[in-house]
Design a protein around this motif. Structure first.
Motif, short mmCIF file in Angstrom:
data_model
loop_
_atom_site.label_atom_id
_atom_site.label_comp_id
_atom_site.label_asym_id
_atom_site.label_seq_id
_atom_site.Cartn_x
_atom_site.Cartn_y
_atom_site.Cartn_z
N ASN A 56 -36.80 35.19 6.59
CA ASN A 56 -38.10 34.81 7.16
C ASN A 56 -38.14 33.42 7.77
OD1 ASN A 56 -39.22 37.28 6.19
ND2 ASN A 56 -39.35 36.37 4.14
N GLU A 57 -37.02 32.72 7.80
CA GLU A 57 -37.01 31.36 8.32
C GLU A 57 -35.80 31.14 9.21
OE1 GLU A 57 -37.12 26.71 6.71
OE2 GLU A 57 -37.24 28.39 5.30
N ARG A 58 -36.05 30.95 10.50
CA ARG A 58 -34.95 30.72 11.44
C ARG A 58 -34.28 29.38 11.15
NH1 ARG A 58 -34.63 33.87 15.85
NH2 ARG A 58 -33.59 32.25 17.06
N PRO A 59 -32.96 29.32 11.18
CA PRO A 59 -32.25 28.08 10.86
C PRO A 59 -32.50 26.99 11.89
CG PRO A 59 -30.74 29.73 11.73
CD PRO A 59 -32.05 30.43 11.52
N THR A 60 -32.74 25.79 11.43
CA THR A 60 -32.97 24.64 12.33
C THR A 60 -32.15 23.42 11.95
OG1 THR A 60 -34.85 23.94 10.96
CG2 THR A 60 -35.34 25.38 12.85
N SER A 61 -31.52 23.44 10.79
CA SER A 61 -30.78 22.26 10.32
C SER A 61 -29.42 22.17 11.00
CB SER A 61 -30.63 22.33 8.80
OG SER A 61 -29.94 23.50 8.43
N ALA A 62 -28.63 21.18 10.60
CA ALA A 62 -27.31 20.94 11.19
C ALA A 62 -26.30 21.93 10.64
CB ALA A 62 -26.86 19.51 10.92
N THR A 63 -26.46 23.18 11.02
CA THR A 63 -25.53 24.25 10.66
C THR A 63 -25.13 24.98 11.93
OG1 THR A 63 -27.30 25.88 10.34
CG2 THR A 63 -26.68 24.54 8.43
N ARG A 64 -24.18 25.90 11.81
CA ARG A 64 -23.71 26.65 12.98
C ARG A 64 -24.87 27.34 13.69
NH1 ARG A 64 -18.09 28.02 12.88
NH2 ARG A 64 -18.48 30.09 13.70
N ASP A 97 -27.15 26.55 17.09
CA ASP A 97 -27.06 27.59 18.12
C ASP A 97 -27.36 28.94 17.49
OD1 ASP A 97 -26.56 29.18 20.28
OD2 ASP A 97 -24.40 28.84 20.34
N PRO A 98 -28.65 29.32 17.37
CA PRO A 98 -29.01 30.59 16.72
C PRO A 98 -28.57 31.82 17.51
CG PRO A 98 -30.95 29.55 17.67
CD PRO A 98 -29.83 28.54 17.75
N ASN A 99 -28.18 31.64 18.76
CA ASN A 99 -27.72 32.76 19.60
C ASN A 99 -26.21 32.79 19.71
OD1 ASN A 99 -30.43 33.56 20.26
ND2 ASN A 99 -30.51 31.83 21.68
N ARG A 100 -25.54 32.41 18.65
CA ARG A 100 -24.09 32.22 18.65
C ARG A 100 -23.34 33.56 18.65
NH1 ARG A 100 -20.76 27.86 17.10
NH2 ARG A 100 -18.71 28.50 16.43
N GLY A 101 -23.21 34.19 19.81
CA GLY A 101 -22.40 35.38 19.99
C GLY A 101 -22.66 36.47 18.97
N VAL A 102 -21.57 37.03 18.41
CA VAL A 102 -21.70 38.11 17.44
C VAL A 102 -22.29 37.64 16.12
CG1 VAL A 102 -19.82 39.47 18.43
CG2 VAL A 102 -19.31 37.76 16.68
N GLU A 103 -22.37 36.31 15.93
CA GLU A 103 -22.95 35.77 14.70
C GLU A 103 -24.42 35.41 14.87
OE1 GLU A 103 -20.45 32.42 14.14
OE2 GLU A 103 -18.86 33.53 13.15
N ALA A 104 -25.02 35.73 16.01
CA ALA A 104 -26.38 35.32 16.33
C ALA A 104 -27.36 35.70 15.22
CB ALA A 104 -26.83 35.96 17.64
N TYR A 105 -28.32 34.82 14.96
CA TYR A 105 -29.27 35.01 13.86
C TYR A 105 -30.03 36.33 13.99
CZ TYR A 105 -33.26 34.29 10.78
OH TYR A 105 -34.21 34.45 9.80
#
Length: 258
Positions: A135-143, A147-155
């Motif tokens: 329920n909470e999109r990542p915003t901290s200093a993590t992958r 970049d929440p749209n990070r390819g196959v790992e996208a959130y």
């Protein structure tokens, strides 16, 4: 514009980039040199020939491949075998409790050709550390925070019911073993068939040290089975589901006759 034959897996590109890598690393040779993917525009025999020249020159010792399908890996192996060129000794695919697609075709091919796996993203881009929630999109200093749209790992792609059900099992085992969830995920993956080493994407020394400590954890069979069952790959109905069901029926028939 680059001239023809100067990119991807072409001979010119392979030789040029290998020399550039040696210069940046300030070494005389690379122990294991990976080709990052499949090149549709270059015959794989050309790529293998260039890698063989690098090996003969003492600039690389062994070769590996990344991000290929099962038929592509088989083509690489058969081309190398037919032409006396170096066979890959390592394969670098994405594998984790959240991504087991290689088990359908790629893993059997690797095992049949004695190729070891060095999986990337063993912690599912951070999902298997417990740092991301539904329920909470990542915003901290993590992958994914950066970049929440990070390819196959996208959130948004990974934020599914299955993604959250797998860490639940890992979290229970982590509490039982008094270990971080990441140790559970890494210990499970290190125990999988064909896995020779894991590629850790640590952001700092502390993360690296913590991940390396997972090597001291040996999960019991019940733990491994629970994780394997929870993360089981959903098979397409055909041919994989069909062949699995057919195999199970044949197995029951053999048991009945015995």
């Amino acid at each position: 514009m680059r001239p023809p034959g100067s990119r991807g897996g072409s001979r010119r590109a392979i030789l040029k980039r290998a020399d550039a890598s040696l210069k940046r690393l300030r070494v005389d040779a690379v122990d294991l040199y990976f080709v990052h993917g499949w090149d549709n525009e270059t015959d794989v025999s050309e790529t293998l020939g260039a890698l063989d020249d690098l090996r003969r020159a003492g600039k690389i010792h062994h070769i590996g491949w990344s991000n290929v399908t099962g038929w592509q890996l088989e083509r690489i192996c058969r081309t190398a075998e037919a032409n006396g060129l170096p066979m890959p000794c390592a394969l670098q695919p994405q594998v984790s409790l959240l991504e087991r697609g290689i088990e359908l075709e790629i893993l059997p091919c690797a095992l049949a050709n004695n190729i070891g796996l060095t999986p990337w993203s063993p912690l599912g881009g951070g999902w298997l550390t417990g740092k991301y929630t539904a329920n909470e999109r990542p915003t901290s200093a993590t992958r994914l925070g950066e970049d929440p749209n990070r390819g196959v790992e996208a959130y948004d792609n990974r934020n599914t019911e299955r993604t959250h059900s797998v860490p639940e099992v890992a979290a229970e085992l982590a509490e039982w073993h008094e270990r971080p969830m990441s140790h559970i995920a890494l210990a499970w993956l290190a125990d999988r068939p064909g896995v020779a080493s894991l590629l850790l994407g640590a952001r700092n020394v502390e993360q690296l040290a913590d991940n390396l400590d997972a090597a001291s954890l040996a999960l019991k069979d019940d733990d491994l089975n629970a994780l394997t069952e929870a993360s089981d790959t959903i098979l397409p109905d055909y041919p994989y589901g069909f062949l699995r069901d057919w195999s199970e029926v044949a197995h029951r028939d053999r048991l009945g006759r015995s």
